[in-house]
Design an enzyme around this catalytic site. Structure first.
Site, short mmCIF file in Angstrom:
data_model
loop_
_atom_site.label_atom_id
_atom_site.label_comp_id
_atom_site.label_asym_id
_atom_site.label_seq_id
_atom_site.Cartn_x
_atom_site.Cartn_y
_atom_site.Cartn_z
N GLU A 1 0.81 -1.23 0.00
CA GLU A 1 0.00 0.00 0.00
C GLU A 1 0.84 1.28 0.00
O GLU A 1 0.78 2.09 0.92
CB GLU A 1 -0.95 -0.01 1.19
CG GLU A 1 -1.90 -1.19 1.18
CD GLU A 1 -2.83 -1.24 2.39
OE1 GLU A 1 -2.85 -0.25 3.17
OE2 GLU A 1 -3.51 -2.25 2.57
N ASN B 1 1.93 -5.23 -3.18
CA ASN B 1 0.54 -5.51 -2.81
C ASN B 1 -0.21 -4.22 -2.52
O ASN B 1 0.32 -3.33 -1.83
CB ASN B 1 0.55 -6.40 -1.56
CG ASN B 1 -0.82 -6.93 -1.20
OD1 ASN B 1 -1.48 -7.59 -2.01
ND2 ASN B 1 -1.26 -6.67 0.02
N HIS C 1 -10.46 -6.05 -1.57
CA HIS C 1 -11.44 -5.74 -0.52
C HIS C 1 -12.58 -4.99 -1.19
O HIS C 1 -12.43 -3.82 -1.55
CB HIS C 1 -10.80 -4.86 0.57
CG HIS C 1 -9.78 -5.56 1.41
ND1 HIS C 1 -10.10 -6.63 2.21
CD2 HIS C 1 -8.46 -5.32 1.58
CE1 HIS C 1 -9.01 -7.04 2.84
NE2 HIS C 1 -8.00 -6.27 2.48
N GLU D 1 -6.41 -10.58 -0.68
CA GLU D 1 -7.13 -10.27 0.56
C GLU D 1 -8.62 -10.14 0.33
O GLU D 1 -9.30 -9.32 0.94
CB GLU D 1 -6.58 -8.97 1.18
CG GLU D 1 -5.09 -8.98 1.41
CD GLU D 1 -4.56 -7.70 2.09
OE1 GLU D 1 -5.37 -6.97 2.70
OE2 GLU D 1 -3.35 -7.45 2.01
N ASP E 1 -12.49 -9.98 0.23
CA ASP E 1 -13.74 -10.10 0.97
C ASP E 1 -14.74 -9.15 0.33
O ASP E 1 -14.36 -8.22 -0.38
CB ASP E 1 -13.58 -9.83 2.48
CG ASP E 1 -12.71 -8.62 2.80
OD1 ASP E 1 -12.66 -7.67 1.99
OD2 ASP E 1 -12.07 -8.61 3.86
#
Length: 381
Positions: A153, A201, A237, A267, A269
């Site tokens: 990030e 990432n 996400h 990651e 969701d």
């Protein structure tokens, strides 16, 4: 000869229909194995004592990643001491159940210990600290952790570099030089463990937008100049059920893999609106969630270079979403709070099996005589 070919085709069709143990997988892990895909979950080793938690992870996934215990805040609580114990538990679990272990993360602006974030270090001192950290951690896990999120990030939504302790506050001596500090971290990482795969990432980089464009420009430049980088992690996400923002995911994956990079969905969701008791505000959103999982899985499976699909946790019982959204959203994962598979799980499994069946017809290595089908999805990786 024609009759023999027709009988062979018929036998193959019968095998697909009547041999569920060979063709129709019962778990995500089995289905992913048939596509030579890693399917994983971020885990918390403090929960391994929960038998249902542990058995579900081992049954459904072939890859695990430490959710937090390999980050600076846990692994280096004080300046001169490394705490590897929780991370070692994740590695031991993975080895025990023949799973790949993914490392997360070596450099991030968040989740840093107070001694670091509140310290008065010079750029030279920070550079030394960071190099020592990367080297020590990667060498400790060499041969056990197959891939690392080296940098996490680092970009803002507009594509600019995010201000951080590592970049410019005060930075490691490369402030104002955009991705130079990221490059330095990757070079240190390769020197520390030449066998590990190295990833950048980030979140909100699923579709084509200024942020994903900036990531693409960076990794393209790195590849051109020989900076050691093996892949890009796309967090996925998903906080909004409107799929407009991820509608160009396939195009983004295609341009990244064309550079010779691997892509991991790292990651995922999909957050749903919930009431004060944690129930869904609209039962129809469960299907929307499933459709989004299906969309992302399909985009990944369409690219030979997309080699891993991972969720951030796996059960709604332990998800970061409710706390992050102050109770407005939740139920973001594949299993509910009772470890029962949801529509999202079924969608992912169906997509993996659909892809497997399609692959079985397109490969030359159908070995009907021994009742198996083999293929090489990403042999070059």
């Amino acid at each position: 000869m024609l009759i023999r070919k027709s009988l062979s085709r018929l036998l193959l069709l019968l095998l697909l229909v009547i041999s569920p143990g060979v063709i129709c997988a019962q778990t995500l892990r089995e289905a992913a194995a048939r596509r030579h895909l890693l399917v994983g979950a971020a885990v918390n080793p403090s929960l391994f004592g929960d038998a249902t938690y542990a058995t579900t992870v081992a049954r459904e996934f072939n890859m695990v990643e430490a959710e937090n215990v390999m980050k600076w805040g846990t692994i280096r609580p004080v300046q001169d001491k490394f705490n590897f114990s929780p991370g070692d538990e994740v590695v031991a679990f993975g080895l025990a159940y023949k799973m790949k272990v993914r490392g997360h993360c070596l450099l991030w602006s968040e989740y840093n210990p107070a001694w670091l974030s509140q310290g008065s270090f010079t750029p030279k001192q920070l550079s030394t600290l960071l190099q020592k950290h990367i080297t020590t951690v990667m060498r400790h896990y060499s041969g056990k952790v197959f891939a690392w999120d080296v940098v996490n990030e680092a970009f803002l939504a507009n594509g600019n570099i995010e201000p951080s302790i590592w970049y410019d506050s005060p930075g490691i001596g490369l402030a104002g030089k955009r991705t130079a500090y990221i490059e330095q971290a990757f070079r240190w990482a390769r020197a520390a463990d030449p066998t590990a795969l190295l990833f950048y990432n980030d979140y909100d980089t699923e579709g084509l937008n200024p942020k994903s464009d900036a990531v693409y420009a960076m990794v393209k430049d790195f590849k051109k100049r020989g900076v050691p980088i093996d892949g890009v992690g796309i967090q996925a996400h998903i906080m909004d059920l409107d799929i407009k923002e991820i509608s160009s995911l396939a195009d983004n994956l295609a341009r990244l893999t064309k550079l010779g990079l691997q892509v991991h969905i790292t990651e995922m969701d999909v957050a749903l609106p919930i009431d004060a008791a944690g129930g869904l505000l609209d039962q129809g959103t469960s299907k929307q969630q499933a459709d989004i999982y299906r969309l992302v899985a399909r985009a990944c499976l369409q690219q030979r270079g997309c080699t891993a699909f991972q969720t951030w946790g796996f059960t709604d019982k332990y998800s970061w979403i409710p706390d992050y959204t102050k109770g407005a959203k939740g139920r973001a994962l594949l299993f509910d709070e009772n470890y029962l598979p949801k529509a999202a799980y079924n969608a992912l499994l169906e997509e993996l099996e659909r892809s497997s069946r399609k692959a079985s017809f397109s490969q030359r290595n159908a070995c009907i005589n021994v009742r198996c089908l083999t293929w090489n999805r990403v042999a070059e990786y």
